[in-house]
Design a protein around this motif. Structure first.
Motif, mmCIF file in Angstrom:
data_model
loop_
_atom_site.group_PDB
_atom_site.id
_atom_site.type_symbol
_atom_site.label_atom_id
_atom_site.label_comp_id
_atom_site.label_asym_id
_atom_site.label_seq_id
_atom_site.Cartn_x
_atom_site.Cartn_y
_atom_site.Cartn_z
ATOM 1 N N VAL A 214 -6.492 0.913 10.323
ATOM 2 C CA VAL A 214 -5.615 0.422 12.038
ATOM 3 C C VAL A 214 -6.875 0.677 12.597
ATOM 4 C CG1 VAL A 214 -4.664 0.923 13.608
ATOM 5 C CG2 VAL A 214 -3.585 0.503 12.091
ATOM 6 N N PRO A 215 -7.443 1.977 11.914
ATOM 7 C CA PRO A 215 -9.234 2.514 12.951
ATOM 8 C C PRO A 215 -10.492 2.110 12.341
ATOM 9 C CG PRO A 215 -8.286 4.201 11.445
ATOM 10 C CD PRO A 215 -7.095 2.481 11.133
ATOM 11 N N LEU A 216 -9.939 0.746 11.980
ATOM 12 C CA LEU A 216 -10.741 -0.709 11.559
ATOM 13 C C LEU A 216 -10.621 -1.738 12.691
ATOM 14 C CD1 LEU A 216 -11.636 -0.476 7.541
ATOM 15 C CD2 LEU A 216 -12.758 0.911 9.528
ATOM 16 N N LEU A 217 -9.433 -1.711 12.767
ATOM 17 C CA LEU A 217 -9.409 -3.678 13.727
ATOM 18 C C LEU A 217 -9.966 -3.204 14.922
ATOM 19 C CD1 LEU A 217 -7.439 -5.868 13.189
ATOM 20 C CD2 LEU A 217 -6.048 -5.079 14.193
ATOM 21 N N PHE B 261 -1.649 -4.854 15.533
ATOM 22 C CA PHE B 261 -1.348 -5.088 14.368
ATOM 23 C C PHE B 261 -0.072 -4.308 13.740
ATOM 24 C CE2 PHE B 261 -1.515 -2.250 10.487
ATOM 25 C CZ PHE B 261 -2.525 -3.457 9.107
ATOM 26 N N LEU B 262 0.944 -5.005 12.732
ATOM 27 C CA LEU B 262 2.322 -5.014 12.233
ATOM 28 C C LEU B 262 1.844 -4.849 10.593
ATOM 29 C CD1 LEU B 262 4.085 -7.908 14.363
ATOM 30 C CD2 LEU B 262 4.453 -5.600 14.294
ATOM 31 N N TYR B 263 2.631 -4.492 9.957
ATOM 32 C CA TYR B 263 2.859 -3.796 8.157
ATOM 33 C C TYR B 263 4.337 -4.578 8.566
ATOM 34 C CZ TYR B 263 2.315 -2.814 3.767
ATOM 35 O OH TYR B 263 2.880 -2.851 2.335
ATOM 36 N N VAL C 20 0.824 -1.424 -0.161
ATOM 37 C CA VAL C 20 -0.201 -0.336 -0.631
ATOM 38 C C VAL C 20 0.698 1.732 -0.091
ATOM 39 C CG1 VAL C 20 -1.752 -1.641 0.970
ATOM 40 C CG2 VAL C 20 -0.398 0.038 2.660
ATOM 41 N N LEU C 21 0.425 2.691 -0.450
ATOM 42 C CA LEU C 21 1.236 3.425 -0.275
ATOM 43 C C LEU C 21 1.396 3.950 0.626
ATOM 44 C CD1 LEU C 21 -0.394 5.278 -3.714
ATOM 45 C CD2 LEU C 21 1.265 4.619 -3.218
ATOM 46 N N PRO C 22 2.553 4.914 1.708
ATOM 47 C CA PRO C 22 2.837 5.582 2.760
ATOM 48 C C PRO C 22 1.121 6.001 3.502
ATOM 49 C CG PRO C 22 4.570 6.164 1.196
ATOM 50 C CD PRO C 22 3.148 5.694 0.458
ATOM 51 N N GLY C 23 1.310 6.302 4.514
ATOM 52 C CA GLY C 23 0.030 6.719 4.906
ATOM 53 C C GLY C 23 -1.474 5.444 5.001
ATOM 54 N N THR C 24 -1.185 4.503 3.771
ATOM 55 C CA THR C 24 -2.936 4.014 4.396
ATOM 56 C C THR C 24 -3.185 3.280 5.264
ATOM 57 O OG1 THR C 24 -1.887 4.064 2.035
ATOM 58 C CG2 THR C 24 -3.833 1.881 2.390
ATOM 59 N N THR C 25 -2.385 2.632 6.173
ATOM 60 C CA THR C 25 -2.386 1.704 6.659
ATOM 61 C C THR C 25 -3.000 2.428 8.752
ATOM 62 O OG1 THR C 25 -0.480 0.000 6.923
ATOM 63 C CG2 THR C 25 -0.907 0.778 9.102
ATOM 64 N N ARG C 26 -2.390 3.544 8.182
ATOM 65 C CA ARG C 26 -2.609 4.394 9.780
ATOM 66 C C ARG C 26 -3.990 5.071 9.719
ATOM 67 N NH1 ARG C 26 0.929 5.542 14.131
ATOM 68 N NH2 ARG C 26 2.595 5.579 12.550
ATOM 69 N N LYS C 27 -4.559 5.337 7.992
ATOM 70 C CA LYS C 27 -5.267 5.906 7.711
ATOM 71 C C LYS C 27 -6.314 5.073 7.554
ATOM 72 C CE LYS C 27 -6.415 9.376 4.533
ATOM 73 N NZ LYS C 27 -5.454 10.526 3.457
ATOM 74 N N GLU D 98 3.103 0.529 15.557
ATOM 75 C CA GLU D 98 2.761 2.312 15.024
ATOM 76 C C GLU D 98 3.742 3.434 15.609
ATOM 77 O OE1 GLU D 98 -0.243 2.322 18.584
ATOM 78 O OE2 GLU D 98 -1.041 4.472 17.832
ATOM 79 N N ASP D 99 4.616 3.188 16.296
ATOM 80 C CA ASP D 99 5.551 3.779 16.497
ATOM 81 C C ASP D 99 7.072 3.582 16.840
ATOM 82 O OD1 ASP D 99 6.416 1.436 18.283
ATOM 83 O OD2 ASP D 99 5.856 3.166 20.178
ATOM 84 N N GLY D 100 7.046 2.478 15.669
ATOM 85 C CA GLY D 100 8.495 2.529 14.979
ATOM 86 C C GLY D 100 9.779 1.846 15.842
ATOM 87 N N ASP D 101 9.232 1.137 17.217
ATOM 88 C CA ASP D 101 10.014 1.059 18.109
ATOM 89 C C ASP D 101 9.536 -1.042 18.230
ATOM 90 O OD1 ASP D 101 11.227 2.947 18.778
ATOM 91 O OD2 ASP D 101 9.904 3.100 20.687
#
Ligand SMILES: NC(=O)c1ccc[n+]([C@@H]2O[C@H](COP(=O)([O-])OP(=O)(O)OC[C@H]3O[C@@H](n4cnc5c(N)ncnc54)[C@H](O)[C@@H]3O)[C@@H](O)[C@H]2O)c1
Length: 412
Positions: free
Chosen positions: A118-121, A127-129, A108-115, A154-157
Motif C-alpha cells: 500500500v505505501p507504494l501505490l 486498493f482492495l485485497y 501473501v502472508l498477514p501484514g504484507t499488504t499494509r507494510k 484498510e479499516d475492515g469496513d
C-alpha cells in the motif's frame, strides 16, 4: 458491462479473466506471451488506461526447495517473494492517467499488504485485497462457486469500492456466495490459515492411517468416517479421507512460509513446522512400505501420478515426488507414470514388466465436490504380477494383480 484488466494471466489469472470476460470487457497483460479467445491480451499502457478495475494475479513465489515436493522442515523459514507484485503496482502508478480500483489476488502472508504494497501505490488509486480459494484443475468452477469471497479494506469496513467489488462479483457468481469483509491483514490471514486448517486436517487423518498400519486390525476409513460424521464437535467430511498428503502450489508452501511468520513475530512455537514435519514423515512411512514390498517381490517402484493431482500437469508441491524423494534416499530407484506431468524427470510412458505401483491419483477423491466424476484410467497397461498400493482404498481386486489398501489392516 465493466472494463476490467488482469495483470498476470497465468494459471489463476487467465481462467479468472476468462470467467469475467463472459460478462465484461476484459484485458490481460503478462510479461510472457499469452493467448486467449475471450480476453484481449494487450500491452500494459492499454491495460491500465482502458480498465476501471485492475486485478493483480502475479506470482508470490517461495524460494526454490520451499514448495513441499521435497523435505523442507529442516530449512530456514522464509517469506514469499514480492517483486512481481511491486512491479505491477509500479506499472499501475506510472501508466495510469486517472484513478484506478486495484485489487490484489496473489497470496501473501498477514501484514504484507499494509507494510510492503500500500505505501507504494499512488494515493489517487483505491486498493482492495481479495485472495481466492481456488484449486488447480477446477479454477473456473471454483471461481464462480467459492466458499466465500474475502474483501480486505484498510479499516475492515464496507466502503464504497468494497461494495462495488461485491456488485461486480454478483454478476458472475453461480452460488450466491458468502462475503467476508475484513482489514487487508484479516483477509490475508483468512486465506492463508484456511490452507493451514486443510493441511492440519490432512496431517491428522494421515496420522490415523500411520497408526492403522502399525497397530493392525484397523481400517482408517472406519475411523475417519466416524470422525467426519461427528459434526457436533469436529466438522464437515471434506479432507477426511486418509491418503496422499496435502500438496500443490499453495497449501504446503503457505505452511512453509508461515514458519517464517511465526519466527518473525516471535510466536514462541511453530505449529506449521509440526504440520509440515508430520507430512514429511507420513511420506517417508509410505515410501518405506513401498520399498518393503519392492524387496519382498523383487520388483521396481512406480508412482502412478507425478503431478500433485490428476488432470493437471503441475508437479509443484507434489506429494508423489516427496514420497519419491524418500524412496531414492533409501537407495532405490523410482519411476513415475503421468502423461501430463510438467516435470519429465524419471517419467516413463509404459511398463515392460511388473512393479510395485503407488496409485497416487484418484479423480473421484480429488474432484467429487464439483459433481460426479469418472474413475482415474490407468496411464498405461499394468503388467500382470504388479502390486498396486492404493492409499485411497478404492480399487477393487483385479485378476493377475495384487491390490493393497494402504491404511486398512483389518484381516477380514
Ligand atoms: N494457482 C492457484 O490455484 C492459486 C490459487 C489461489 C491463489 N493463488 C495465488 O495467485 C498468484 C498467482 O498464481 P498463479 O498460480 O496464477 O501463478 P503463475 O505463475 O501461473 O501466473 C502468474 C503470471 O504472472 C506473470 N507475471 C510474473 N511477473 C509479472 C509481472 N511483473 N508483470 C506481469 N505479469 C507477471 C507470469 O508470467 C505468469 O503468467 C500467486 O500469489 C498464488 O499464490 C494461486
Amino acid at each position: 458491462m465493466k472494463k476490467i484488466g488482469f495483470i498476470g494471466i497465468g494459471k489463476l489469472g487467465l481462467d479468472c479473466a476468462e470467467v469475467m470476460a463472459e460478462q465484461h470487457e476484459v484485458r490481460g497483460y503478462d510479461i510472457y506471451p499469452r493467448t486467449s479467445d475471450l480476453v484481449k491480451v494487450c500491452d500494459i499502457d492499454e491495460l491500465v488506461n482502458e480498465s476501471e478495475w485492475i486485478f493483480i494475479a502475479v506470482p508470490t513465489p517461495h524460494a526454490e526447495g520451499y514448495d513441499g515436493s521435497v523435505p523442507s522442515s529442516h530449512m530456514e523459514p522464509r517469506d514469499f517473494g514480492h517483486d512481481a507484485v511491486i512491479d505491477a503496482i509500479n506499472k499501475v502508478n506510472s501508466h495510469a492517467h486517472d484513478s484506478k480500483k486495484v485489487v490484489l489476488i496473489s497470496t501473501v502472508l498477514p501484514g504484507t499488504t499494509r507494510k510492503h504494497f500500500v505505501p507504494l501505490l499512488d494515493t489517487r488509486h483505491q486498493f482492495l485485497y481479495n485472495p481466492y480459494l481456488i484449486a488447480m484443475g477446477s479454477v473456473k468452477w471454483d471461481m464462480v462457486n467459492p466458499e466465500m469471497i474475502m474483501i480486505g479494506t484498510e479499516d475492515g469496513d464496507w466502503n464504497g469500492v468494497a461494495g462495488e467489488l461485491r456488485d461486480l462479483y454478483d454478476t458472475v457468481m453461480q452460488n450466491n456466495p458468502r462475503y467476508e469483509i475484513g482489514t487487508w491483514d484479516e483477509c490475508e490471514a483468512i486465506k492463508i490459515f484456511y490452507n493451514t486448517f486443510i493441511s492440519a486436517k490432512i496431517g491428522l487423518v494421515n496420522m490415523v492411517q500411520d497408526f492403522a498400519m502399525k497397530i493392525g486390525n484397523i481400517n482408517v476409513d472406519v475411523v475417519t468416517t466416524a470422525l467426519a460424521r461427528s459434526t457436533m464437535r469436529i466438522m464437515g467430511p471434506k479432507y477426511m479421507t486418509a491418503g496422499m498428503g496435502d500438496a500443490g502450489a499453495c497449501h504446503p508452501r503457505d505452511n512453509i512460509a508461515l514458519r517464517w511468520l511465526a519466527q518473525e513475530y516471535e510466536i514462541g512455537y511453530d505449529l506449521f513446522d509440526t504440520v509440515m514435519h508430520a507430512r514429511e514423515i507420513q511420506a517417508r512411512n509410505l515410501a518405506k512400505f513401498l520399498i518393503d514390498h519392492a524387496r519382498q517381490h523383487a520388483l521396481g517402484i512406480v508412482i502412478h501420478g507425478k503431478a500433485y493431482k490428476p488432470d493437471v500437469p503441475y508437479c509443484i508441491g507434489s506429494y508423489s515426488t516427496l514420497v519419491g524423494h524418500y524412496i531414492k534416499q533409501a537407495g532405490f530407484e523410482v519411476r513415475y507414470l503421468d502423461p501430463l506431468a510438467d516435470d519429465s524427470t524419471d517419467v516413463v510412458t509404459n511398463l515392460t514388466g511388473p512393479a510395485v505401483i503407488l496409485w497416487a491419483h484418484d479423480r473421484k477423491i480429488t474432484y467429487e465436490y464439483t459433481g460426479d466424476q469418472p474413475e482415474t484410467e490407468p496411464y498405461c497397461e499394468i503388467p500382470a504380477g504388479s502390486v498396486i498400493v492404493d492409499p485411497w482404498r478404492k480399487m477393487c481386486d483385479i485378476t493377475g494383480l495384487t491390490v493393497i489398501h494402504y491404511g486398512n489392516t483389518r484381516t477380514k
